[in-house]
Every structure is written in structure tokens, then in C-alpha cells.
Design a protein around this motif. Sequence first.
Motif, PDB file in Angstrom:
ATOM      1  N   GLY A 100       0.796  -1.223   0.000  1.00 60.82           N
ATOM      2  CA  GLY A 100       0.000   0.000   0.000  1.00 60.82           C
ATOM      3  C   GLY A 100       0.823   1.265   0.000  1.00 60.82           C
ATOM      4  N   ASN A 101       2.131   1.138   0.163  1.00 66.69           N
ATOM      5  CA  ASN A 101       2.997   2.321   0.241  1.00 66.69           C
ATOM      6  C   ASN A 101       3.867   2.522  -0.996  1.00 66.69           C
ATOM      7  N   SER A 105      -1.569   0.314  -8.607  1.00 68.45           N
ATOM      8  CA  SER A 105      -1.642  -1.143  -8.726  1.00 68.45           C
ATOM      9  C   SER A 105      -0.638  -1.716  -9.726  1.00 68.45           C
ATOM     10  N   GLU A 132      -2.621   3.248   8.466  1.00 72.95           N
ATOM     11  CA  GLU A 132      -3.194   4.286   7.609  1.00 72.95           C
ATOM     12  C   GLU A 132      -4.151   5.193   8.385  1.00 72.95           C
ATOM     13  N   SER A 150      -5.033  -3.144   8.867  1.00 72.58           N
ATOM     14  CA  SER A 150      -3.992  -2.596   8.005  1.00 72.58           C
ATOM     15  C   SER A 150      -3.212  -3.712   7.322  1.00 72.58           C
ATOM     16  N   TYR A 153      -5.310  -5.400   4.714  1.00 72.53           N
ATOM     17  CA  TYR A 153      -5.483  -4.509   3.563  1.00 72.53           C
ATOM     18  C   TYR A 153      -4.282  -4.613   2.624  1.00 72.53           C
ATOM     19  N   HIS A 154      -3.088  -4.558   3.191  1.00 74.10           N
ATOM     20  CA  HIS A 154      -1.890  -4.671   2.351  1.00 74.10           C
ATOM     21  C   HIS A 154      -1.830  -6.037   1.671  1.00 74.10           C
ATOM     22  N   LEU A 157      -3.903  -6.326  -1.497  1.00 71.02           N
ATOM     23  CA  LEU A 157      -3.342  -5.709  -2.707  1.00 71.02           C
ATOM     24  C   LEU A 157      -2.499  -6.716  -3.486  1.00 71.02           C
TER      25      LEU A 157
END
Length: 344
Positions: A100-101, A105, A132, A150, A153-154, A157
Motif C-alpha cells: 500500500g505504500n 496497482s 493508515e 492494516s 489490507y496490504h 493488494l
Amino acid sequence: MSRQVKAGGVPIGGGAPVTVQSMLNVPSADIAGSVRQAKALEAAGCDIIRAAVPDREAVALIPALKEAVKVPIVADIHFDYRLALEAAAAGVDKIRINPGNIGDSSRVKAVAQACRQRGIPIRIGVNSGSVEKEILAKFGGPTPEALVESALYHASLLEQFDFTDIVLSLKSSTVDSMIKAYELCASRCDYPLHLGVTEAGTLRMGLVKSAIGIGSLLQRGVGDTIRVSLTDDPVQEVAAGRDILRALGLCPGPQLVSCPTCGRTRIDLIAIAQQVEERLASCRKNIKVAVMGCVVNGPGEAREADVGIAGGQGEGLLFRKGQVIRKVPEDQLVDELMKEIEKL
């Protein structure tokens, strides 16, 4: 049970033995110094070594380390996805990066593809200072629930590109939050978990906090690889990690039991116990060794020990399974004890 990934030839998760990690703290530009430290970590029993890769020049550290040691090398990367691609091409065994950092995409996809092609797992590292803003607002701060959300979430991705060779870490400097976060994460996914108390402190307090946090989770079957973060020489991290595993019976090697001394003690038990501990450092036998202060209770209290010594007046008793073998002068106790250990 968690799923399994492999960093080089070292399995993580899926019932594999818990591995001990540490991180180089020599500046990444100092390749010779980094290599020396990596060799010291390997000799101390480190299973996986992580190195910071803050810029393109630091990528050169990867082949140098790979040539110098046999343990897997992890590239620690923040924000710049191009460094992850270059590290993968340089032969790194594992990458630590938060998807996420690193941008849109297409960048996440590029990293996922590069790692998939080479069989490189990715560790997602979340801590209480990296959650985040939206998640912090949702949970009112870096709570255990926020850390887990968090991390997942990562992971999502990477999952959208069918990449699941993932290890998660959810570190906090607060022991209770760290424990709760890992327990919650283990209940919500089967990714291998990298345990650690972040910014744990100096050798003394850092070891206490890590032993509580890491040890309590491992005792409950949560966790697959560990790092004891200390403001000290990384070799001390490895020793601490090994001791935590040994205390839980998760690592081969001797267990040393010694009494706290009392008014009956007539030998320098503290110095003797320290000598025994030092000389057992390289021993891999699964034995229990006792160093007791007096003959009144020593052999009896330590009857479950495979071998031990109990102090007297300038001498001591050498015993096995509670049965006295012979008397030994104080200045020969440690040597005679080690001879008995060699026989086991």
C-alpha cells in the motif's frame, strides 16, 4: 496451522520449526562491515538475516551477503518499488515491503510478478506508527484491530494479483497490544506470522518485553518466525531469540537450571553458573543441566536434571538424575561437569 512459504531453503509456517531472525545495523554502504556482521549472526545461530536497502547502491549488498553466508537474506524496502524489483533480480530470498505504500496497482503487480517468478515471499510489516489514517480514524488509534485491518489490507493488494506467498507482522511497542493483534490476526487468516515487539528497548528491558510477548504467543501455538528487537548488538538478538525458543522446548539445546542462592551457599555459585552457561552456548544436546547452591537440597530438587553440580564448603557434588557420582573441588566443578555432559 498457518500455510507455508520458503525464504531460500528455509520454511516459514506450516508446522516448520520456528526460525530466529535479526537485522544488520551496519550502514548499508559498508559492504565489508555488513558481511562481517552477517557472518557473526550466522555463527550465532541466526536463521534469516534482514538488511536495509534504502537506495540503489545498497542493492550491491545482496550478492555480497549471499556469497558470504548460507542463511536467507531479506531486503528491507520502504516506498520505492524499483528497489524491490532490483533486489529480486539480485537474488534476494525474501522482501519486506508494504504494497500500500509503493504507489498504484501497476507497481504492486510488477513486484508481485517479479517475486512469483523467483519464488520470493513478501513480508508485510505493520506497526503502530504505520497504520493508515483512515484505519486509525475508524478504530480511534493504533489498536490491535487497526493493526490487523492494516495488515490484511496490504495483503489484499497482493492477493488481487494471485500472490499469496505472504508473511505478516503486526508489531507494537506495547506488549499487550502486540499479543492481542497477533491473536486476532491468527484467527482471521492463515498467513505465517513474524512475531516481535517493536522498539522493545535495551538488552535488559527489551528481552523482558520480548520474552513476554513472543513467548506467550508461541506457547499458544501462534507464530512462525521471530525477531527480538534490541538496542544492542544484533548477535544479542539471536541469543535472546534462541533462549526464548529453548525455554519453550521449541529449539534443540540444553536447559540450564540454577538456584538463586541463599545463606547456605558456600561456593561462588553466580560465577560458576555464568561459566556453565557460556560453555553450553554451542551445545545442541537436549539435556537439562543443574547448578545448585548447596548439597542439602541440590541433588534432590534437581533430580530431573540429566547432570548437575551442588555446592559445598570449597567443593561440590557431581550428580546425575539426583544420584551423586563423586565430590569435586570447587575450582574443578565446571570442568568436571562439562566432561560428564560430553559423555551424555
